[in-house]
Design an enzyme around this catalytic site. Sequence first.
Site, PDB file in Angstrom:
ATOM      1  N   CYS A 275      20.556  70.465  11.284  1.00  0.00           N
ATOM      2  CA  CYS A 275      19.603  71.469  11.770  1.00  0.00           C
ATOM      3  C   CYS A 275      18.417  70.830  12.481  1.00  0.00           C
ATOM      4  O   CYS A 275      18.072  71.195  13.594  1.00  0.00           O
ATOM      5  CB  CYS A 275      19.118  72.341  10.623  1.00  0.00           C
ATOM      6  N   HIS A 276      17.755  69.902  11.823  1.00  0.00           N
ATOM      7  CA  HIS A 276      16.536  69.353  12.419  1.00  0.00           C
ATOM      8  C   HIS A 276      16.498  67.833  12.344  1.00  0.00           C
ATOM      9  O   HIS A 276      15.438  67.225  12.441  1.00  0.00           O
ATOM     10  CB  HIS A 276      15.300  69.967  11.770  1.00  0.00           C
TER      11      HIS A 276
END
Lengths: 439, 184
Positions: B148-149
């Site tokens: 995701c990040h």
Amino acid sequence: MSGHSTYEPKTGIERWLDTRLPIVRLGWDSIVDYPTPKNLNYWWTFGGILAVCLGIQIVTGVVLAMHYVPHVDHAFASVERIMRDVNYGWLVRYMHANGASMFFIAVYSHMFRGLYYGSYKAPREVLWILGCIIYLLMMATAFMGYVLPWGQMSFHGAVVITNLFGALPIVGEAITTWLWGGFAVDNATLNRFFSLHFLLPFMIAGVVGLHIWALHVPGNNNPTGVNVQSKADTVPFHPYYTVKDGFAIVLFLILFATFLFYNPNALGHADNYIPANPLVTPAHIVPEWYFLPFYAILRAVPDKLGGVILMFGAIAVLFVLPWLDTSKVRSMRYRPTGKLYFMIFVVACLVLGYCGGQLPDNHVIPGLSTFILIDADLNSMVWLSRLATLYYFGYFLVILPLLGLTETPTAQPESISTPVLSHPAGMPAGAVAAPEKKG
Amino acid sequence: MADTVVGENPDPHAAGEDPNRRDFIHIAAGAAAVGAVGALAWPFIDQMNPSADTLALASVEFDLSKVALGQQVTIKWRGKPLFIRKRTEAEIAAAVADDSANMPDPEADEVRHKPGKAEWMILIGACTHLGCVPTFAGGDYGGWFCPCHGSHYDTSGRIRRGPAPLNLAVPTYEFLSDTTVKVG
């Protein structure tokens, strides 16, 4: 709603009702004989378009709720059943899903119009703040609605967004557990999101009522930003703006229908057609397009709490905007420097939206590796996001407060009618020169 | 006497009455209303917290013989993914070698597994940033990588690079035998 009412009940039943519940008078004064600046351009039609969008979402949403099952084991299948088996279910669901995107296209147009023409300035601060509240409610509603189909993007989007609250010190964990109703996003979460997704649109409708009320006290702003000074500056809402808004609504519905009938999944994400699996996160998780700028701001900050604060701050700053802009001139038409900074602001928002849809480490210029600045390549989406984030906040917190004190605006017209009547081509004759005397 | 008395309070209710008594009733009534609303608000807030059946979620037992050396099995526990990874000698050595490296949430590898069971790394598979499920053996440190990040975890589940603030959480668990573990 304010000022002298021109409604005269003509029949006995109208007179009877008017002394008991003057609802016909309210409608007459609000949308028939309501005096409206005569120079409103097409940017002013988005208010009416937004009312249509809200209506479409509520009607299609109530229909979908008749067939949808808010349970982790049945939600995905019930949405597919709506698509395949329910009569015209495909149409209603695609209207609702694309309608959300159309709603945001319209609201962003409406907001940029307000920013450009200074519609947030005195005496319209409350009107602007009510608009910001509507926008917040819209975002909450759209987020919870996106969770309901219980696909992969639904589930992991819900995980990411609810975990944002976990960034808060001390109370963070208790708040996320409270939001989830468990130790993870699960059935309790889906159930409450369904309940709130049903409720919030009606709250939006309520705040829209206040928004229109707050609009009708000072009256519309207009492209010149100059106050209405006499009756010569206005025309009745009906038929002038009912027709203009109606025409714009038709054009907008053509755009809507193009998505709806020719590319109904263009604005969605393919991964949401995979049933939710809590054990596997999709490789590239992105929110819906209308949240991408805020997602880019969140990812631009290497610190968890800092990212969350900045993301919410990007919306919070809108609430205090009326007191940040120090310029006495409303419309950017007469602020050449301000106009330039505004255009860069629009570009910064679009850049943030673009970055939000890319992986943070992706190159902006393909194939070019520069050097690592602090924690990432300078030629990366994360640094472009940081640049655009800096401008986003700089525009509100530095440029607008200082520019109003230093810039030299160009001459504003004395009234709304003046620039029309003193056209360089010479005074038009007859009915054109004095439309208020015509017929 | 028909003279008008100037300056006297003409309110008949106030005449001859101690005004403090009326103030007291106003304040008491207001306080009671606020208290009642507050007392009623709590049930409506607390109903959103985990219910009794959710809290009563049983612990899980897992048969470790299903996990081959160098591999990981993911099971669901309390609605969240649970990583059960059997680490190779090289992975353990890499984790121990980095014990004193600079990291956001410093922790020695030996406190993250049971004594004498260094090969078994049992962790809650939720990234401490925003809860995504990190992918096995990804990232710069060979542990896990969050898609995701972009948080990188090492083979001990410690955060090494990226936005996550904390190491992957170690749940409460015990070995019932050499091949069975009970989590929760």
